[in-house]
Design an enzyme around this catalytic site. Structure first.
Site, PDB file in Angstrom:
ATOM      1  N   ASP A 161      -9.888  -4.835  -2.958  1.00 46.93           N
ATOM      2  CA  ASP A 161      -8.489  -4.156  -3.722  1.00 46.93           C
ATOM      3  C   ASP A 161      -7.833  -3.614  -3.709  1.00 46.93           C
ATOM      4  O   ASP A 161      -9.420  -1.810  -3.063  1.00 46.93           O
ATOM      5  CB  ASP A 161      -8.380  -4.686  -5.129  1.00 46.93           C
ATOM      6  CG  ASP A 161      -6.632  -5.407  -5.637  1.00 46.93           C
ATOM      7  OD1 ASP A 161      -6.065  -4.974  -5.693  1.00 46.93           O
ATOM      8  OD2 ASP A 161      -7.271  -6.141  -6.864  1.00 46.93           O
ATOM      9  N   TRP A 212      -1.467  -3.297  -1.280  1.00 44.70           N
ATOM     10  CA  TRP A 212      -0.109  -3.538  -2.179  1.00 44.70           C
ATOM     11  C   TRP A 212       1.031  -3.013  -1.106  1.00 44.70           C
ATOM     12  O   TRP A 212       1.383  -2.620  -1.868  1.00 44.70           O
ATOM     13  CB  TRP A 212      -0.191  -2.809  -4.001  1.00 44.70           C
ATOM     14  CG  TRP A 212      -1.331  -3.177  -4.362  1.00 44.70           C
ATOM     15  CD1 TRP A 212      -2.101  -4.419  -4.695  1.00 44.70           C
ATOM     16  CD2 TRP A 212      -2.327  -2.570  -4.874  1.00 44.70           C
ATOM     17  NE1 TRP A 212      -3.158  -4.082  -5.902  1.00 44.70           N
ATOM     18  CE2 TRP A 212      -2.580  -3.125  -5.910  1.00 44.70           C
ATOM     19  CE3 TRP A 212      -2.251  -1.133  -5.001  1.00 44.70           C
ATOM     20  CZ2 TRP A 212      -4.037  -2.307  -6.506  1.00 44.70           C
ATOM     21  CZ3 TRP A 212      -3.254  -0.512  -6.117  1.00 44.70           C
ATOM     22  CH2 TRP A 212      -4.003  -1.052  -7.107  1.00 44.70           C
ATOM     23  N   GLY A 213      -0.137  -2.993  -0.337  1.00 45.80           N
ATOM     24  CA  GLY A 213       1.435  -1.743   0.972  1.00 45.80           C
ATOM     25  C   GLY A 213       1.964  -0.598   0.716  1.00 45.80           C
ATOM     26  O   GLY A 213       1.776   0.257   2.008  1.00 45.80           O
ATOM     27  N   ASP A 271       1.974  -7.216  -7.108  1.00 38.57           N
ATOM     28  CA  ASP A 271       1.646  -8.699  -7.022  1.00 38.57           C
ATOM     29  C   ASP A 271       2.880  -9.260  -7.111  1.00 38.57           C
ATOM     30  O   ASP A 271       3.822  -9.441  -7.860  1.00 38.57           O
ATOM     31  CB  ASP A 271      -0.005  -9.224  -8.562  1.00 38.57           C
ATOM     32  CG  ASP A 271      -0.714  -8.698  -7.960  1.00 38.57           C
ATOM     33  OD1 ASP A 271      -0.983  -7.692  -7.207  1.00 38.57           O
ATOM     34  OD2 ASP A 271      -1.540  -8.092  -9.180  1.00 38.57           O
TER      35      ASP A 271
END
Ligand code: GAL
Length: 390
Positions: free
Chosen positions: A148, A182-183, A203
């Site tokens: 993450d 998350w791009g 998300d």
């Protein structure tokens, strides 16, 4: 002396920027289950064992789901030597024993960490411990790492993910590497050689079309953000529009059908995110739909794309290895409407006949000239496989 320093620097840089990864682990999009969407931080060895059992008993394993991924909150601290420790209350037998259990069910085990000093739920992250953590995961027998991006102020995404990828490679145990920034850094432009899949958005929420852009958002908004990314995906490097919300309370059955069909068409990783111990019959039927999973797992590995956009009515297409086309006719509006799909839109000659098969009804609908049309209910799809007739 200076020459030596330069040489050391060059070899250090080439190592940190090399981004070595294990090749060939994800020839088709990975399939499995992840704890986050439904259970959040409420994870434990008891839950994971029950989930593994349910994946086997429900027929999901047979349908192709194999990775059981424990997301955030399994970890609690580090010992004095820096080794990462699992929460002893929730994982009293330790991670190694849980991994062995999952393996004994002929499934694979995935774990979660973060490129920052702390994870998104403020547990210890891997920053500064990448190689030590990777060695620990390898010793436990881990098969998959989701990594993450919380608490990473000042870090460069490409560099940070390359470091972890190299750490996994150096640890020597093949693991899928799932990049989750998350791009934000446009990982599709750099991550193909670093990881096997990368998140493209924030998300996914358990809802049809909620949320604001640039924050956690519902399924339809996530779908819209996939446009144009198809050229970056392929065997061993997949765009990841996030885990499935199929079967969770925020989506109706027809919305779940639409979500699953479109994720299959996008060649998205299929990570179930529901409580598979207590699934409705309809949810199980969606998640184990072999004909749709075949589309997702097609060996060409082409990500499908939108070929028509008439406001609420859309047609999506994915070319398949046998020359047929997967087609999803999607009605995102509030009332049932007719959608037409013309052969040239899906790369078929207009003068041919084609056999149309419905992948949710599991039946052939007939042989058609030039086009196929159908009335699609609100928030629903027709999921089709169209075979040119020779
Ligand atoms: C988010 C991530 C989610 C989940 C969560 C756990 O950053 O996108 O998929 O892993 O962290 O804290």
């Amino acid at each position: 002396m200076i020459k030596n320093i330069i040489l050391v620097l060059i070899s250090f840089l080439s190592l940190t920027l090399s981004g070595q990864k294990f090749e060939g682990l994800a020839p088709t999009p990975p399939m499995g289950w992840n704890s986050w969407n439904w259970f959040g931080c409420d994870v434990s060895e008891k839950l994971i064992k029950e989930i593994a059992e349910a994946i086997v008993q429900s027929g999901m394993q047979e349908a192709g789901y194999q990775y059981i991924v424990v997301d955030d909150c399994w970890q609690i601290s580090r010992d004095s030597a820096g080794n990462i420790l699992a929460d002893p209350q929730r994982f009293p037998s330790g991670i190694k024993s849980l991994v062995d259990y999952v393996h004994s069910r002929r499934l694979k085990f995935g774990i979660y960490s973060c490129a920052g000093r702390k994870t998104c739920q403020k547990r210890p992250g891997s920053r500064g411990y990448e190689f030590q953590d990777a060695r620990q995961y390898a010793a436990w027998g881990v098969d998959y790492l989701k990594f993450d991006w919380c608490n990473t102020t000042g870090q460069n995404a490409e560099e940070s993910y390359r470091t972890m990828s190299d750490a996994i490679y150096a640890a020597g145990r093949p693991m899928l590497f799932s990049i989750c920034d998350w791009g934000y850094s446009k990982p599709w432009t750099w991550a193909a050689k670093v990881g096997h899949l990368w998140r493209t958005t924030d998300d996914i929420l358990d809802c049809w079309d909620c949320g604001d852009t640039r924050q956690n958002i519902g399924f339809v908004k996530i779908l819209d953000k996939q446009a144009g990314l198809e050229k970056f995906a392929g065997p061993d490097h997949w765009n990841d529009p996030d885990m499935l919300q199929v079967g969770n309370s925020g989506l109706t059955i027809s919305e779940g059908r639409a979500h699953f069909a479109l994720w299959c068409l996008l060649a998205a990783p299929l990570m179930a995110g529901n409580d598979v111990r207590n699934m409705k019959k309809e949810t199980k039927e969606i998640l184990t739909n072999k004909e749709l999973i075949d589309i997702n797992q097609d060996k060409l590995g082409i990500q499908g794309y939108k070929v028509r956009d008439d406001e609420d009515l859309e047609v999506w297409m994915k070319p398949l290895s046998d020359g047929s086309k997967a087609v999803v006719m999607f009605n995102r509006g509030e009332i049932a409407k007719e959608i037409i799909c013309y052969w040239p839109e899906i790369d078929l000659y207009s003068n041919i006949k084609a056999r149309v098969r419905d992948l949710y009804l599991h039946s052939d609908l007939g042989v058609f000239d030039v086009k196929y049309k159908a009335l699609i209910p609100a928030h629903d799809v027709a999921a089709l496989r169209i075979y040119p007739v020779k």
